[in-house]
Write a protein that holds these residues in place. Structure first.
Motif, PDB file in Angstrom:
ATOM      1  N   LEU A 100      19.147  79.361  63.281  1.00 15.63           N
ATOM      2  CA  LEU A 100      17.712  79.550  63.536  1.00 15.63           C
ATOM      3  C   LEU A 100      17.154  78.422  64.396  1.00 15.63           C
ATOM      4  O   LEU A 100      16.333  78.652  65.282  1.00 15.63           O
ATOM      5  CB  LEU A 100      16.947  79.630  62.214  1.00 15.63           C
ATOM      6  N   SER A 101      17.594  77.218  64.126  1.00 16.12           N
ATOM      7  CA  SER A 101      17.128  76.069  64.902  1.00 16.12           C
ATOM      8  C   SER A 101      17.527  76.201  66.364  1.00 16.12           C
ATOM      9  O   SER A 101      16.743  75.890  67.273  1.00 16.12           O
ATOM     10  CB  SER A 101      17.697  74.780  64.303  1.00 16.12           C
ATOM     11  N   GLU A 102      18.736  76.675  66.602  1.00 19.79           N
ATOM     12  CA  GLU A 102      19.211  76.855  67.977  1.00 19.79           C
ATOM     13  C   GLU A 102      18.486  78.011  68.666  1.00 19.79           C
ATOM     14  O   GLU A 102      18.199  77.955  69.867  1.00 19.79           O
ATOM     15  CB  GLU A 102      20.716  77.116  67.964  1.00 19.79           C
ATOM     16  N   ALA A 103      18.184  79.062  67.902  1.00 23.23           N
ATOM     17  CA  ALA A 103      17.548  80.252  68.488  1.00 23.23           C
ATOM     18  C   ALA A 103      16.050  80.079  68.689  1.00 23.23           C
ATOM     19  O   ALA A 103      15.471  80.676  69.600  1.00 23.23           O
ATOM     20  CB  ALA A 103      17.806  81.468  67.597  1.00 23.23           C
ATOM     21  N   THR A 104      15.411  79.248  67.849  1.00 22.50           N
ATOM     22  CA  THR A 104      13.951  79.087  67.900  1.00 22.50           C
ATOM     23  C   THR A 104      13.587  77.616  67.832  1.00 22.50           C
ATOM     24  O   THR A 104      13.054  77.143  66.830  1.00 22.50           O
ATOM     25  CB  THR A 104      13.292  79.841  66.731  1.00 22.50           C
ATOM     26  N   PRO A 105      13.827  76.858  68.896  1.00 19.21           N
ATOM     27  CA  PRO A 105      13.563  75.414  68.867  1.00 19.21           C
ATOM     28  C   PRO A 105      12.089  75.064  68.711  1.00 19.21           C
ATOM     29  O   PRO A 105      11.765  73.914  68.391  1.00 19.21           O
ATOM     30  CB  PRO A 105      14.116  74.935  70.216  1.00 19.21           C
ATOM     31  N   THR A 106      11.181  76.014  68.933  1.00 20.55           N
ATOM     32  CA  THR A 106       9.752  75.716  68.797  1.00 20.55           C
ATOM     33  C   THR A 106       9.232  75.927  67.383  1.00 20.55           C
ATOM     34  O   THR A 106       8.086  75.599  67.094  1.00 20.55           O
ATOM     35  CB  THR A 106       8.922  76.601  69.753  1.00 20.55           C
ATOM     36  N   LEU A 107      10.056  76.496  66.504  1.00 19.41           N
ATOM     37  CA  LEU A 107       9.639  76.727  65.126  1.00 19.41           C
ATOM     38  C   LEU A 107       9.870  75.465  64.302  1.00 19.41           C
ATOM     39  O   LEU A 107      10.901  74.811  64.425  1.00 19.41           O
ATOM     40  CB  LEU A 107      10.418  77.902  64.534  1.00 19.41           C
ATOM     41  N   GLY A 108       8.894  75.108  63.456  1.00 17.40           N
ATOM     42  CA  GLY A 108       8.978  73.891  62.666  1.00 17.40           C
ATOM     43  C   GLY A 108      10.169  73.885  61.711  1.00 17.40           C
ATOM     44  O   GLY A 108      10.630  74.935  61.256  1.00 17.40           O
ATOM     45  N   GLU A 109      10.655  72.694  61.390  1.00 12.64           N
ATOM     46  CA  GLU A 109      11.818  72.560  60.524  1.00 12.64           C
ATOM     47  C   GLU A 109      11.563  73.135  59.134  1.00 12.64           C
ATOM     48  O   GLU A 109      12.462  73.729  58.523  1.00 12.64           O
ATOM     49  CB  GLU A 109      12.213  71.088  60.415  1.00 12.64           C
ATOM     50  N   ALA A 110      10.351  72.940  58.622  1.00 12.69           N
ATOM     51  CA  ALA A 110      10.032  73.461  57.290  1.00 12.69           C
ATOM     52  C   ALA A 110      10.124  74.981  57.272  1.00 12.69           C
ATOM     53  O   ALA A 110      10.630  75.580  56.315  1.00 12.69           O
ATOM     54  CB  ALA A 110       8.637  73.011  56.863  1.00 12.69           C
ATOM     55  N   GLU A 111       9.647  75.626  58.344  1.00 14.66           N
ATOM     56  CA  GLU A 111       9.694  77.081  58.416  1.00 14.66           C
ATOM     57  C   GLU A 111      11.138  77.575  58.553  1.00 14.66           C
ATOM     58  O   GLU A 111      11.525  78.578  57.964  1.00 14.66           O
ATOM     59  CB  GLU A 111       8.847  77.579  59.597  1.00 14.66           C
ATOM     60  N   ILE A 112      11.929  76.858  59.351  1.00 13.85           N
ATOM     61  CA  ILE A 112      13.338  77.236  59.527  1.00 13.85           C
ATOM     62  C   ILE A 112      14.082  77.175  58.198  1.00 13.85           C
ATOM     63  O   ILE A 112      14.803  78.104  57.823  1.00 13.85           O
ATOM     64  CB  ILE A 112      14.012  76.313  60.567  1.00 13.85           C
ATOM     65  N   TYR A 113      13.884  76.077  57.462  1.00 11.18           N
ATOM     66  CA  TYR A 113      14.591  75.954  56.188  1.00 11.18           C
ATOM     67  C   TYR A 113      14.090  76.996  55.190  1.00 11.18           C
ATOM     68  O   TYR A 113      14.869  77.538  54.413  1.00 11.18           O
ATOM     69  CB  TYR A 113      14.419  74.554  55.603  1.00 11.18           C
ATOM     70  N   ARG A 114      12.798  77.276  55.239  1.00 10.61           N
ATOM     71  CA  ARG A 114      12.251  78.276  54.308  1.00 10.61           C
ATOM     72  C   ARG A 114      12.860  79.646  54.570  1.00 10.61           C
ATOM     73  O   ARG A 114      13.218  80.377  53.648  1.00 10.61           O
ATOM     74  CB  ARG A 114      10.729  78.331  54.431  1.00 10.61           C
ATOM     75  N   ILE A 115      12.957  80.024  55.833  1.00  3.26           N
ATOM     76  CA  ILE A 115      13.570  81.310  56.172  1.00  3.26           C
ATOM     77  C   ILE A 115      15.016  81.346  55.690  1.00  3.26           C
ATOM     78  O   ILE A 115      15.459  82.323  55.069  1.00  3.26           O
ATOM     79  CB  ILE A 115      13.524  81.555  57.696  1.00  3.26           C
ATOM     80  N   ALA A 116      15.775  80.280  55.967  1.00  6.93           N
ATOM     81  CA  ALA A 116      17.183  80.243  55.569  1.00  6.93           C
ATOM     82  C   ALA A 116      17.332  80.311  54.056  1.00  6.93           C
ATOM     83  O   ALA A 116      18.206  81.017  53.534  1.00  6.93           O
ATOM     84  CB  ALA A 116      17.836  78.973  56.114  1.00  6.93           C
ATOM     85  N   ASP A 117      16.480  79.589  53.352  1.00  9.48           N
ATOM     86  CA  ASP A 117      16.544  79.563  51.888  1.00  9.48           C
ATOM     87  C   ASP A 117      16.198  80.933  51.304  1.00  9.48           C
ATOM     88  O   ASP A 117      16.879  81.442  50.408  1.00  9.48           O
ATOM     89  CB  ASP A 117      15.568  78.496  51.381  1.00  9.48           C
ATOM     90  N   GLN A 118      15.138  81.545  51.822  1.00 10.71           N
ATOM     91  CA  GLN A 118      14.732  82.853  51.309  1.00 10.71           C
ATOM     92  C   GLN A 118      15.743  83.937  51.665  1.00 10.71           C
ATOM     93  O   GLN A 118      16.017  84.835  50.856  1.00 10.71           O
ATOM     94  CB  GLN A 118      13.342  83.217  51.851  1.00 10.71           C
ATOM     95  N   MET A 119      16.290  83.877  52.875  1.00  7.86           N
ATOM     96  CA  MET A 119      17.290  84.874  53.263  1.00  7.86           C
ATOM     97  C   MET A 119      18.545  84.760  52.402  1.00  7.86           C
ATOM     98  O   MET A 119      19.153  85.775  52.039  1.00  7.86           O
ATOM     99  CB  MET A 119      17.664  84.718  54.738  1.00  7.86           C
ATOM    100  N   THR A 120      18.932  83.546  52.048  1.00 11.83           N
ATOM    101  CA  THR A 120      20.095  83.364  51.182  1.00 11.83           C
ATOM    102  C   THR A 120      19.848  84.021  49.829  1.00 11.83           C
ATOM    103  O   THR A 120      20.728  84.706  49.286  1.00 11.83           O
ATOM    104  CB  THR A 120      20.404  81.866  50.996  1.00 11.83           C
ATOM    105  N   SER A 121      18.644  83.853  49.284  1.00 12.79           N
ATOM    106  CA  SER A 121      18.306  84.513  48.017  1.00 12.79           C
ATOM    107  C   SER A 121      18.283  86.027  48.179  1.00 12.79           C
ATOM    108  O   SER A 121      18.721  86.765  47.282  1.00 12.79           O
ATOM    109  CB  SER A 121      16.938  84.017  47.530  1.00 12.79           C
ATOM    110  N   LYS A 122      17.802  86.489  49.321  1.00 15.10           N
ATOM    111  CA  LYS A 122      17.790  87.932  49.568  1.00 15.10           C
ATOM    112  C   LYS A 122      19.207  88.487  49.639  1.00 15.10           C
ATOM    113  O   LYS A 122      19.493  89.570  49.106  1.00 15.10           O
ATOM    114  CB  LYS A 122      17.037  88.231  50.869  1.00 15.10           C
TER     115      LYS A 122
END
Length: 306
Positions: free
Chosen positions: A274-296
């Motif tokens: 996600l960081s590589e694909a969306t460098p303009t997205l904040g780190e907190a948002e990137i980690y939140r997406i990754a964390d939530q997707m893992t739970s999903k």
């Protein structure tokens, strides 16, 4: 300075951002900036084609709800009065364009009494019978969300990372029959995670089930909010997720480590993608997406834990 979901602003920085927004959003309506020189006439700019005038306001400090309402109320009153005081000056600058809407643009509105005040002032201004005011004159209130797309585009162009946290504390409501199967998946996989030396820690298991379910249920609303406010970023986020999801099942089949290491690996690798694909997205948002997707993925089975 005040903190908003679109960044930190004071009066000057908010006005600067608004001008960029107006020039982008209303260029086809021939937006004209009204710089405060030689005087402040109660509007920051206007559209020549349809007579929409804008006035910006951002407090320089955080106020209570009551204080913010009073500051906004008084600002509206003061700036509308300038239309009467500077009628001739404004007319010289607007030409034949009459003000049909006067739009008060502020980062946030927390008290609906401001709507009542706007209606009262609207009636009052019409009664003044000014040459610059359209008979169908309206006072409109707009917060930052009205300009979310433009704000995010401008902030990205400036190299600022987008943050969405304060708008996204959302609770997803799912039907019981839809959740039950996924809850079973979560419970089954979390049993493995909470079994130590062959003994299941039931208290930790129940707590971890609640945490996993909460993250999973918040994932879709979170992504929808990104789609709404930053559609181009959403496209890159979704593509990165879909590409990596196709690899997760194979990774799980061949995994030889323990369950927690697998989950950490999946979460961290997705965050990196996600960081590589969306460098303009904040780190907190990137980690939140990754964390939530893992739970999903735990709930929906791509992430297999045995």
């Amino acid at each position: 300075m005040i903190q908003t979901k679109y960044g930190t602003f004071d009066g000057d920085s908010w006005e600067d951002l608004c001008q960029l927004v107006f020039k982008s959003k209303y260029k086809d309506q021939q937006y004209q900036e009204m710089v405060a020189s030689p005087g402040d006439f109660g509007i920051e700019g206007f559209t020549k084609l349809d007579g929409v005038a804008f006035q910006c306001y951002c407090p320089d400090t955080h106020y209570t709800q009551k204080e913010l309402y009073e500051k906004q109320r008084d600002k509206i009153t003061k700036d509308l009065e300038k239309l009467r005081s500077y009628e001739n000056e404004i007319s010289r600058r607007m030409g034949n364009t009459k003000i049909r809407e006067w739009v008060f643009v502020t980062p946030l509105i927390t008290d609906n009494k401001l709507l009542s005040h706007a209606q009262t002032k609207q009636v009052e201004v019409v009664k003044w019978g000014l040459s610059i005011i359209d008979p169908e004159f309206k006072v409109i209130l707009q917060d930052a969300d009205y300009f979310a797309t433009e704000i995010n585009t401008i902030q990205t162009a400036k190299g600022k990372k987008i943050t969405l946290f304060s708008a996204l504390e959302l609770e997803s409501q799912a039907e019981e029959q839809e959740v039950s199967e996924y809850e079973k998946n979560i419970s089954k996989k979390n049993k493995v995670r909470c079994t130590f030396n062959g003994v299941l820690d039931e208290e930790k298991h129940l707590k971890l089930n609640r945490i996993t379910s909460s993250k999973w249920l918040k994932n879709d609303p979170f992504l929808k909010e990104i789609e709404k406010n930053a559609s181009e970023i959403y496209f890159h986020v979704l593509r990165a997720i879909n590409q990596y999801e196709s690899e997760v099942e194979e990774l799980c089949i061949t995994w030889r480590g323990d369950a927690e290491e697998l989950i950490s690996k999946v979460r961290d690798e997705l965050a990196q993608r996600l960081s590589e694909a969306t460098p303009t997205l904040g780190e907190a948002e990137i980690y939140r997406i990754a964390d939530q997707m893992t739970s999903k993925w735990i709930a929906l089975c791509p992430l297999g834990i045995e």
